[in-house]
Design a protein around this motif. Structure first.
Motif, PDB file in Angstrom:
ATOM      1  N   THR A   1       0.851  -1.196   0.000  1.00 27.19           N
ATOM      2  CA  THR A   1       0.000   0.000   0.000  1.00 27.19           C
ATOM      3  C   THR A   1       0.884   1.244   0.000  1.00 27.19           C
ATOM      4  OG1 THR A   1      -0.097   0.297   2.398  1.00 27.19           O
ATOM      5  CG2 THR A   1      -1.712  -1.215   1.429  1.00 27.19           C
TER       6      THR A   1
ATOM      7  N   GLU B   1       0.605   3.639   1.919  1.00 29.53           N
ATOM      8  CA  GLU B   1       0.751   4.087   3.303  1.00 29.53           C
ATOM      9  C   GLU B   1       1.791   3.286   4.085  1.00 29.53           C
ATOM     10  OE1 GLU B   1      -2.406   3.015   2.111  1.00 29.53           O
ATOM     11  OE2 GLU B   1      -2.791   5.033   1.380  1.00 29.53           O
ATOM     12  N   SER B   2       2.274   2.187   3.511  1.00 30.80           N
ATOM     13  CA  SER B   2       3.282   1.377   4.206  1.00 30.80           C
ATOM     14  C   SER B   2       4.597   2.143   4.272  1.00 30.80           C
ATOM     15  CB  SER B   2       3.490   0.058   3.458  1.00 30.80           C
ATOM     16  OG  SER B   2       4.116   0.301   2.210  1.00 30.80           O
TER      17      SER B   2
ATOM     18  N   ARG C   1       5.702   4.850   1.555  1.00 35.49           N
ATOM     19  CA  ARG C   1       6.032   6.250   1.886  1.00 35.49           C
ATOM     20  C   ARG C   1       7.448   6.589   1.435  1.00 35.49           C
ATOM     21  NH1 ARG C   1       3.830   4.589   6.754  1.00 35.49           N
ATOM     22  NH2 ARG C   1       5.847   4.847   7.768  1.00 35.49           N
TER      23      ARG C   1
END
Length: 136
Positions: A65, A67-68, A72
């Motif tokens: 993802t 957001e991991s 990032r």
């Protein structure tokens, strides 16, 4: 005199990629790297593999993802060098030594990773390089 974290050898170099299959194909076509089993590490939100390149290994990391941590990382810096992994004995003891020596740890206790027991040292403590300790 403070204790030191003796290192056995460089275990691997981690590379963050957007597409692990495309990266595997690239390293095979250009550097003769063998294919590798890709595993999903849900606790780290990545798909990862280790490939032999010469006398060491590359760990390819594809985020699951955005957001991991690896997602990032790629968002901020793009694909590329993610971490340097150092092989040690007694990883729990080595993390304690580094903490006692004032280094900032991401992991105060070892956890399971692709290469065995792992623990990360924050880049601010190692000249901007995310550093992973590995005990196979």
């Amino acid at each position: 005199m403070p204790e030191i974290c003796a290192v056995n050898y460089i275990d691997h170099v981690g590379v963050a990629v957007n597409d692990i299959r495309a990266a595997l194909d690239f390293f095979a076509a250009n550097f003769g790297a063998p294919d590798a089993e890709v595993v999903q590490l849900d606790d780290q939100a990545v798909r990862a593999c280790l490939i032999e390149i010469g006398q060491t290994r590359l760990e390819l990391l594809e985020p699951l993802t955005p957001e991991s941590a690896v997602g990032r990382f790629i968002e901020r810096r793009g694909e590329g060098l993610h971490h340097l992994a150092l092989n040690v004995d007694d990883i729990a003891g080595k993390l304690k030594i580094l903490s006692a020596n004032g280094l900032s740890l991401i992991d105060s206790e070892p956890r399971h990773g692709l290469s065995g027991a792992i623990g990360f040292v924050h880049p601010r403590s190692v000249f901007g390089v995310l550093t992973e300790l590995v005990e196979n």
